[in-house]
Design an enzyme around this catalytic site. Sequence first.
Site, PDB file in Angstrom:
ATOM      1  N   GLY A   4       0.813  -0.964  -0.111  1.00 42.75           N
ATOM      2  CA  GLY A   4      -0.035   0.031  -0.148  1.00 42.75           C
ATOM      3  C   GLY A   4       0.785   1.236  -0.001  1.00 42.75           C
ATOM      4  O   GLY A   4       0.404   2.198  -0.738  1.00 42.75           O
ATOM      5  N   CYS A  33      -6.269 -12.337   8.166  1.00 45.84           N
ATOM      6  CA  CYS A  33      -5.868 -12.838   6.754  1.00 45.84           C
ATOM      7  C   CYS A  33      -5.716 -14.243   6.669  1.00 45.84           C
ATOM      8  O   CYS A  33      -5.036 -14.800   7.322  1.00 45.84           O
ATOM      9  CB  CYS A  33      -4.268 -12.106   6.766  1.00 45.84           C
ATOM     10  N   CYS A  73      -9.325 -11.660  -5.419  1.00 47.79           N
ATOM     11  CA  CYS A  73      -8.236 -12.704  -4.644  1.00 47.79           C
ATOM     12  C   CYS A  73      -7.989 -13.676  -5.851  1.00 47.79           C
ATOM     13  O   CYS A  73      -8.978 -14.442  -6.135  1.00 47.79           O
ATOM     14  CB  CYS A  73      -8.619 -13.014  -3.368  1.00 47.79           C
TER      15      CYS A  73
END
Length: 426
Positions: free
Chosen positions: A14, A161, A355
Amino acid sequence: MALPKIIVLGAGLGGTIAAYEIRDAVKGKAEVMVVNDADDYWFVPSNPWVAVKWREPDAIRVHLPPVMAKKGIGFTSVGAKRVHPGENRIELNDGTSLAYDYLVIATGPDLAFDEVEGLGPQGFTSSVCRTDHAADAADVFERLAKDPKPVVIGAAQGASCYGPAYEFAMIVDTELKRRKIRDRVPITFITAEPYIGHLGLDGVGDTKGLLESTMRDRYIKWITNARIAKVEDGLMHVEEVNEDGSVKAVHDLPFGFSMILPAFRGVPAVYGIEGLTNPRGFILADKHQRNPTFPNVFSLGVCVAIPPVGKTPVPVGVPKTGFMIESMVTAIAANLKLILAGKEPTEEATWNAVCLADFGDGGVAFVAQPQIPPRNLNWSSEGKWVHLAKIGFEKYFLHKIRRGTSEPFYEKLALHALGIRKLRFK
């Protein structure tokens, strides 16, 4: 007159693309600088491959200083000791400080291995959360291959996650078959999720059915609503929890190799700052990615506070996928451009998800619009094409980081996965 200074704190997925995109958006209107604790970017989605030696660490590394210099972005790898938002100042690890006009926090998480006794690389389990962790895991895996024993893979209570845990379980299964020792290695998958394929998102499409079917086909046993009580050398103590939170069963799982994803929390540089973070240390942000208490502070990625999608017997966090992170980056860059022009921020992140979960010889892909249900689009699929797409994704994204381009990528990936060209993820 000095230009306003924008500091991006963190240079993971990011933070790196944020620096590129913000620089392009405010060029000539502000200075952009990145503060990180290392000189290198690592492509974290490839860590499961590193842990079975399908990739060498250097193959997924990008040395950032020359790229940042070429883009006209300041860079330091001294690292941040503490953010002082009331003073518009970052205290660095070497005792110096940097002043900022605007701060973009993209630190990623602190890995909370210490919350479970014996968990993590300093304890008795391996990790793929960082590339150095994955490289160490590869050494442990090689010892397992020479002396086959049971394997335990999964995600601890509070984890947010889950994709890499599923990926790694299937990749280990694939690699053990290639070495012709899978028949000597029982695999158990443990997860805090209330069901297989929940993923912290209450499922996407038929991820429950797809992942359960895949695990049955590969003879991987699983325990859901799992809470790890303690890890000893070669033995994991797991409590299986009922819907009301009571203990349903206790499992003592022997292992020769274990990879467990930990819970996340905010990094020490921001943890516990009133008005900036929630009790877990994640950054509070409004719909424009701006902190309500300190409006010149923005945040993106894993460090952002997002409430869980619903109550579960064992705490389950919400993942921040690459697509969501990229949309946060774009919104912040646009809002900083507006602010520097004397306008109010208006841009909002789309918070969609795409994903690719690689299983070594196949995989599962999903697209969620938006990521948090209920959704306008809820799609999942499986096949060998996912493995090939993940390889292409790795090559493209590393090329993107090395070039310093701010070109959006995840929406294109979603559209190609769906076979759709006209749909816009807005």
